[in-house]
Design a protein around this motif. Structure first.
Motif, PDB file in Angstrom:
ATOM      1  N   ILE A  54      13.630 -23.116 -43.689  1.00 50.38           N
ATOM      2  CA  ILE A  54      14.729 -22.620 -44.513  1.00 50.38           C
ATOM      3  C   ILE A  54      15.762 -22.045 -43.554  1.00 50.38           C
ATOM      4  N   PRO A  55      16.859 -22.733 -43.306  1.00 51.64           N
ATOM      5  CA  PRO A  55      17.794 -22.294 -42.246  1.00 51.64           C
ATOM      6  C   PRO A  55      18.355 -20.909 -42.516  1.00 51.64           C
ATOM      7  N   ILE A  56      18.639 -20.200 -41.445  1.00 56.09           N
ATOM      8  CA  ILE A  56      19.314 -18.899 -41.423  1.00 56.09           C
ATOM      9  C   ILE A  56      18.443 -17.803 -42.038  1.00 56.09           C
ATOM     10  N   VAL A  57      17.916 -18.049 -43.237  1.00 55.77           N
ATOM     11  CA  VAL A  57      17.206 -17.010 -43.981  1.00 55.77           C
ATOM     12  C   VAL A  57      15.725 -16.977 -43.628  1.00 55.77           C
ATOM     13  N   GLY A  58      15.088 -18.151 -43.555  1.00 55.57           N
ATOM     14  CA  GLY A  58      13.634 -18.200 -43.418  1.00 55.57           C
ATOM     15  C   GLY A  58      13.116 -17.582 -42.138  1.00 55.57           C
ATOM     16  N   ALA A  59      13.711 -17.967 -41.014  1.00 53.97           N
ATOM     17  CA  ALA A  59      13.239 -17.429 -39.734  1.00 53.97           C
ATOM     18  C   ALA A  59      13.481 -15.931 -39.636  1.00 53.97           C
ATOM     19  N   ALA A  60      14.575 -15.442 -40.200  1.00 51.85           N
ATOM     20  CA  ALA A  60      14.849 -14.002 -40.157  1.00 51.85           C
ATOM     21  C   ALA A  60      13.802 -13.222 -40.958  1.00 51.85           C
ATOM     22  N   LEU A  61      13.446 -13.728 -42.153  1.00 53.31           N
ATOM     23  CA  LEU A  61      12.441 -13.038 -42.964  1.00 53.31           C
ATOM     24  C   LEU A  61      11.065 -13.068 -42.308  1.00 53.31           C
ATOM     25  N   SER A  62      10.674 -14.214 -41.773  1.00 50.52           N
ATOM     26  CA  SER A  62       9.366 -14.286 -41.107  1.00 50.52           C
ATOM     27  C   SER A  62       9.343 -13.430 -39.844  1.00 50.52           C
ATOM     28  N   GLY A  63      10.466 -13.383 -39.119  1.00 54.49           N
ATOM     29  CA  GLY A  63      10.537 -12.484 -37.968  1.00 54.49           C
ATOM     30  C   GLY A  63      10.477 -11.030 -38.373  1.00 54.49           C
ATOM     31  N   GLY A  64      11.036 -10.686 -39.539  1.00 54.99           N
ATOM     32  CA  GLY A  64      10.926  -9.320 -40.053  1.00 54.99           C
ATOM     33  C   GLY A  64       9.492  -8.919 -40.321  1.00 54.99           C
TER      34      GLY A  64
ATOM     35  N   PRO B 284      28.003 -22.818 -42.451  1.00 57.93           N
ATOM     36  CA  PRO B 284      27.043 -21.783 -42.877  1.00 57.93           C
ATOM     37  C   PRO B 284      27.219 -21.343 -44.317  1.00 57.93           C
ATOM     38  N   LEU B 285      28.461 -21.332 -44.817  1.00 58.51           N
ATOM     39  CA  LEU B 285      28.676 -20.951 -46.212  1.00 58.51           C
ATOM     40  C   LEU B 285      28.020 -21.948 -47.160  1.00 58.51           C
ATOM     41  N   ALA B 286      28.137 -23.239 -46.839  1.00 60.85           N
ATOM     42  CA  ALA B 286      27.477 -24.248 -47.671  1.00 60.85           C
ATOM     43  C   ALA B 286      25.960 -24.092 -47.626  1.00 60.85           C
ATOM     44  N   VAL B 287      25.430 -23.724 -46.453  1.00 60.85           N
ATOM     45  CA  VAL B 287      23.979 -23.520 -46.338  1.00 60.85           C
ATOM     46  C   VAL B 287      23.527 -22.336 -47.188  1.00 60.85           C
ATOM     47  N   ILE B 288      24.249 -21.221 -47.112  1.00 60.65           N
ATOM     48  CA  ILE B 288      23.871 -20.028 -47.865  1.00 60.65           C
ATOM     49  C   ILE B 288      23.952 -20.289 -49.369  1.00 60.65           C
ATOM     50  N   ILE B 289      25.042 -20.915 -49.817  1.00 65.79           N
ATOM     51  CA  ILE B 289      25.193 -21.209 -51.248  1.00 65.79           C
ATOM     52  C   ILE B 289      24.110 -22.171 -51.714  1.00 65.79           C
ATOM     53  N   GLY B 290      23.799 -23.171 -50.905  1.00 65.43           N
ATOM     54  CA  GLY B 290      22.748 -24.111 -51.277  1.00 65.43           C
ATOM     55  C   GLY B 290      21.382 -23.454 -51.387  1.00 65.43           C
ATOM     56  N   ILE B 291      21.074 -22.556 -50.439  1.00 66.62           N
ATOM     57  CA  ILE B 291      19.784 -21.859 -50.488  1.00 66.62           C
ATOM     58  C   ILE B 291      19.715 -20.961 -51.713  1.00 66.62           C
ATOM     59  N   ALA B 292      20.801 -20.227 -51.994  1.00 61.93           N
ATOM     60  CA  ALA B 292      20.813 -19.349 -53.176  1.00 61.93           C
ATOM     61  C   ALA B 292      20.639 -20.149 -54.462  1.00 61.93           C
ATOM     62  N   ALA B 293      21.362 -21.270 -54.574  1.00 61.03           N
ATOM     63  CA  ALA B 293      21.214 -22.101 -55.772  1.00 61.03           C
ATOM     64  C   ALA B 293      19.817 -22.686 -55.869  1.00 61.03           C
TER      65      ALA B 293
ATOM     66  N   SER C 132      17.005 -27.627 -50.694  1.00 65.55           N
ATOM     67  CA  SER C 132      18.445 -27.597 -50.954  1.00 65.55           C
ATOM     68  C   SER C 132      19.269 -28.023 -49.742  1.00 65.55           C
ATOM     69  N   VAL C 133      18.954 -27.516 -48.561  1.00 65.50           N
ATOM     70  CA  VAL C 133      19.774 -27.816 -47.386  1.00 65.50           C
ATOM     71  C   VAL C 133      19.700 -29.296 -46.990  1.00 65.50           C
ATOM     72  N   PRO C 134      18.510 -29.914 -46.886  1.00 68.42           N
ATOM     73  CA  PRO C 134      18.517 -31.359 -46.609  1.00 68.42           C
ATOM     74  C   PRO C 134      19.193 -32.174 -47.699  1.00 68.42           C
ATOM     75  N   LEU C 135      19.097 -31.719 -48.951  1.00 72.67           N
ATOM     76  CA  LEU C 135      19.798 -32.430 -50.023  1.00 72.67           C
ATOM     77  C   LEU C 135      21.311 -32.379 -49.814  1.00 72.67           C
ATOM     78  N   ILE C 136      21.829 -31.211 -49.425  1.00 70.97           N
ATOM     79  CA  ILE C 136      23.264 -31.094 -49.163  1.00 70.97           C
ATOM     80  C   ILE C 136      23.664 -31.975 -47.979  1.00 70.97           C
TER      81      ILE C 136
END
Length: 436
Positions: free
Chosen positions: A324-334, A380-389, A402-406
């Motif tokens: 999950i780009p941007i979000v996934g690695a940050a959460l797992s690192g947290g 990055p904005l398209a990635v964030i919106i796609g992940i949220a949706a 969502s991201v590979p679909l976009i």
């Protein structure tokens, strides 16, 4: 008798002269009528309607209204041009919104089928290069697909087994250190910048316990619902396996069958866009796996150096979260930072946090542009919106897909909108035409 004949001859000549003058008058009127009919025709069943000459003027009629090229009647001409354009956009957007809403309802109804097929496509894109290697080594297609699929399952099951075993082995040690870590956090809350008193700490702890007790029923019902959907999970898993096998073995034939359902004029464009989209998906999945592996190794090295428990499970969690780009690695690192805080204190936790941030920066500014390239570059904005949706529509699975679909849709739209003739496919049958 001679006199009578002379009178008779005079009468005959007078009658003939009168007939000649009548014929002359009739010819003149017919010529005038033909000239008038040439300028303005009279309506008849054979002629749709009268057409006035250009210089004709009709008295008592209203002045003509200048019609715009986009109008079809005087009612449209009375409406301002900007309002007509806005109304045209509005009803078209309403139609598109209704169709999109209907598609979302259909997808939500059959999501138990759509989600496994989407996961099967991602797995097929990941395993397709391995199948290609075995095919080039003269393996039969079915055998190559089965070997790759079984090997992938064995790798996943082995990794999960190692993660679970290490987690079970390290739980007692972590539970002992967690109590000490909680006491350190309490001491920091008292002596730190917050300066909380014992009464305030007790109140906050009681509120947290009360919230947990009040929501226990929700957690229990969620667990029961999860247990109730075990059959759906098993069904989805089997569907993923079967779909992945047939996508790897017969994917090209399935795509050709779908393309042949389209009109002949659209087949080449759609086939070109579909194959380009598939290459984009393959590149995205392979690049994501490589980036996730580098993230897991980088953070895992720091976890091993500072002797953080669950180093391998946490590295595996970072690997899975990086999909999950941007979000996934940050959460797992947290999660790794929290474990370091509980086990080794705030100083080690800050070091692990710096390592996670450094790895994320290397990933975002070096690895992704270098590995993925421009083929799957997304804002990055398209990635964030796609992940949220995706999270809103389908939870974790939606965020994963969502991201590979976009990326696939981006490539498909660009190819369809490009004004160029697709390349001739290698298996195309060209029929020679006669020379002009």
């Amino acid at each position: 008798m001679s006199r009578f004949e002379r009178v008779r001859g005079r009468l005959r000549r007078a009658y003939q002269s009168r007939q000649e003058s009548a014929r002359a008058d009739e010819g003149t009127s017919s010529d005038e009528l033909s000239e008038v009919s040439a300028g303005a025709r009279v309506a008849s069943p054979a002629v749709p309607g009268p057409t006035a000459p250009p210089n004709a003027s009709v008295y008592g009629a209203e002045p003509p209204v200048d019609l715009h090229s986009s109008t079809s009647s005087r009612d449209d001409a009375d409406v301002p041009h900007g309002l007509r354009i806005a109304a045209a956009w509005c009803w078209r957007l309403i139609v598109i919104g209704v169709v999109a809403w209907a598609l979302l309802r259909i997808v939500g109804t059959i999501k138990i089928v759509i989600i496994p097929l989407a996961i099967a496509l991602l797995l097929s894109a990941l395993l397709a290069p391995a199948v290609g290697w075995l095919l080039r080594a003269r393996f039969p297609r079915s055998l190559a697909t089965a070997v790759v699929l079984v090997g992938g399952l064995a790798a996943v099951i082995g990794t999960l087994t190692l993660v679970v075993n290490e987690f079970i082995r390290g739980v007692p040690e972590l539970s002992e250190k967690s109590s000490e870590g909680v006491r350190q956090i309490q001491n920091w809350l008292k002596t730190g910048p917050l300066h909380l008193s014992d009464t305030q700490l007790d109140r906050y702890i009681d509120e947290a316990q009360g919230w947990i007790n009040n929501n226990t029923s929700k957690f229990t019902s969620g667990a029961l619902s999860t247990a109730a959907t075990l059959a759906e999970v098993l069904t989805g898993t089997l569907l993923v396996l079967f779909a992945t096998f047939f996508f790897l073995r017969d994917g090209n034939r399935i795509w050709r069958f779908l393309v042949r359902l389209l009109p002949v004029a659209a087949r080449w464009k759609v086939d070109d866009a579909g194959r380009a989209s598939w290459q984009t998906l393959v590149a995205y999945v392979r690049a994501t796996v490589l980036v996730a592996f580098i993230d897991a190794v980088g953070i895992g090295i720091f976890l091993v150096i500072f002797d953080i428990p669950f180093a391998f499970p946490l590295a595996a969690l970072v690997f899975l979260g990086a999909f999950i780009p941007i979000v996934g690695a940050a959460l797992s690192g947290g999660v790794a930072v929290l474990v370091a805080l509980v086990d080794s204190g705030p100083v080690t936790a800050l070091i692990i946090l710096g390592a996670v941030i450094g790895v994320q920066q290397i990933e975002g500014h070096v690895l992704q542009p270098l590995i993925m390239g421009r083929a799957v570059a997304l804002h990055p904005l398209a990635v964030i919106i796609g992940i949220a949706a995706g999270v809103v529509l389908a939870g974790i699975t939606g965020a994963l897909v969502s991201v590979p679909l976009i990326a696939v849709l981006n490539t498909a739209v660009r190819r369809l909108a490009a004004r160029r003739v697709p390349d001739t496919p290698p298996d195309a049958v060209v029929v020679a035409a006669q020379a002009p």
